[in-house]
Design an enzyme around this catalytic site. Sequence first.
Site, mmCIF file in Angstrom:
data_model
loop_
_atom_site.group_PDB
_atom_site.id
_atom_site.type_symbol
_atom_site.label_atom_id
_atom_site.label_comp_id
_atom_site.label_asym_id
_atom_site.label_seq_id
_atom_site.Cartn_x
_atom_site.Cartn_y
_atom_site.Cartn_z
ATOM 1 N N GLU A 173 -7.813 4.305 2.244
ATOM 2 C CA GLU A 173 -7.441 4.420 3.658
ATOM 3 C C GLU A 173 -5.996 4.875 3.829
ATOM 4 O OE1 GLU A 173 -8.404 1.262 6.737
ATOM 5 O OE2 GLU A 173 -6.337 0.797 6.278
ATOM 6 N N CYS A 212 1.684 13.323 3.637
ATOM 7 C CA CYS A 212 0.796 13.193 2.473
ATOM 8 C C CYS A 212 -0.325 14.212 2.627
ATOM 9 C CB CYS A 212 0.251 11.768 2.394
ATOM 10 S SG CYS A 212 -0.711 11.299 3.843
ATOM 11 N N GLU A 245 -4.631 0.735 2.132
ATOM 12 C CA GLU A 245 -3.598 1.543 2.772
ATOM 13 C C GLU A 245 -2.311 1.588 1.934
ATOM 14 O OE1 GLU A 245 -3.726 2.933 6.192
ATOM 15 O OE2 GLU A 245 -1.860 3.833 5.500
ATOM 16 N N THR A 283 8.208 8.611 -3.857
ATOM 17 C CA THR A 283 7.216 7.629 -3.383
ATOM 18 C C THR A 283 7.119 6.407 -4.300
ATOM 19 O OG1 THR A 283 4.892 7.350 -2.737
ATOM 20 C CG2 THR A 283 5.299 8.968 -4.464
ATOM 21 N N ASP A 316 1.461 1.421 -8.003
ATOM 22 C CA ASP A 316 0.128 1.525 -7.420
ATOM 23 C C ASP A 316 -0.502 0.141 -7.410
ATOM 24 O OD1 ASP A 316 -2.460 2.259 -6.634
ATOM 25 O OD2 ASP A 316 -2.305 4.179 -7.686
ATOM 26 N N ARG A 366 -3.392 -0.664 -6.000
ATOM 27 C CA ARG A 366 -4.824 -0.604 -5.696
ATOM 28 C C ARG A 366 -5.649 -1.232 -6.814
ATOM 29 N NH1 ARG A 366 -5.223 5.673 -4.125
ATOM 30 N NH2 ARG A 366 -3.820 5.783 -5.893
HETATM 31 ZN ZN ZN Z 1 -1.816 9.534 3.186
#
Ligand code: ZN
Length: 203
Positions: free
Chosen positions: A60, A72, A98, A120, A132, A134
Site C-alpha cells: 500500500e 515514488c 504503507e 530513502t 525495510d 515489511r
Molecule cells: Zn509509493
Amino acid sequence: MENFQPIDIETEVQVPIQAAKGEIDATFISFSGLREPHFAIKLGPADGPGVIPLVRIHSECVTGDIFGSLRCDCGPQLHEAIDRISTEGGYILYLRQEGRGIGLNSKLRAYKEQDKGLDTFEANRVLGFPDDARDFNLPAALLKVLKVTQLRLLSNNPDKLKSLIENGIDVVSSVPTGTFMNSKNQKYLEAKHLQKGHQLFNS
Ligand SMILES: [Zn+2]
C-alpha cells in the site's frame, strides 16, 4: 508472521473496475485471521488447466496509489499490474504495509528527512526504522490460502522473489515491471537500485 490465527478466505466478491484500457472484471478477496486487512484482487483468466498466474505483490502507498504522488513509482506500477494481469490472468496481493512497513505518519516524516538530502534508506534509519520493515513471509502465506503454489512474479525486487522461493512457492519466471522515473522520484529509484538490487528497466 503477523497472523495470530489460521488465515482463510473471508469474502470473495466481484468488483468491476475502471482500468486504463476500460472496464474490467475483478474479484476482491478478503482474509480472516490477519491483524491488517490485506487483500487480494483476482484478475483475468487466473486459474484453469495450464494457466500459471501472474502475481504482483504490492505494498500500500496511499500517496502514490490514490493521489498519484511523483515521489515514488507505486501508482504507475499498480496500474501496470492491473492492466497486464487482467489480460494474462493472475492476482494482485495488496498488502497494507504503507511506507515499506513504517506507516503513513512515519513515511511523511521520512520524506521530510529526504528533503534535507538523505536517501530513502538513510531517512528510515534516522527515524529508527530498518531499511525495510515489511513482512516478506506474508505473501507466500496468502498465496497458499489462494491455492497458488506456482506463479510468474511481476516484480523488480529480488527480496520478494527470494522470500517466495524460501517459503515453498514455485516461481516459474520473474517478469520485470516497467521503470517509471521522473525528476521527483529519480533519487528514490536509484537508491533502491544501488542499495537493494532492484532492477531498472526502460518502459
Ligand atoms: Zn509509493
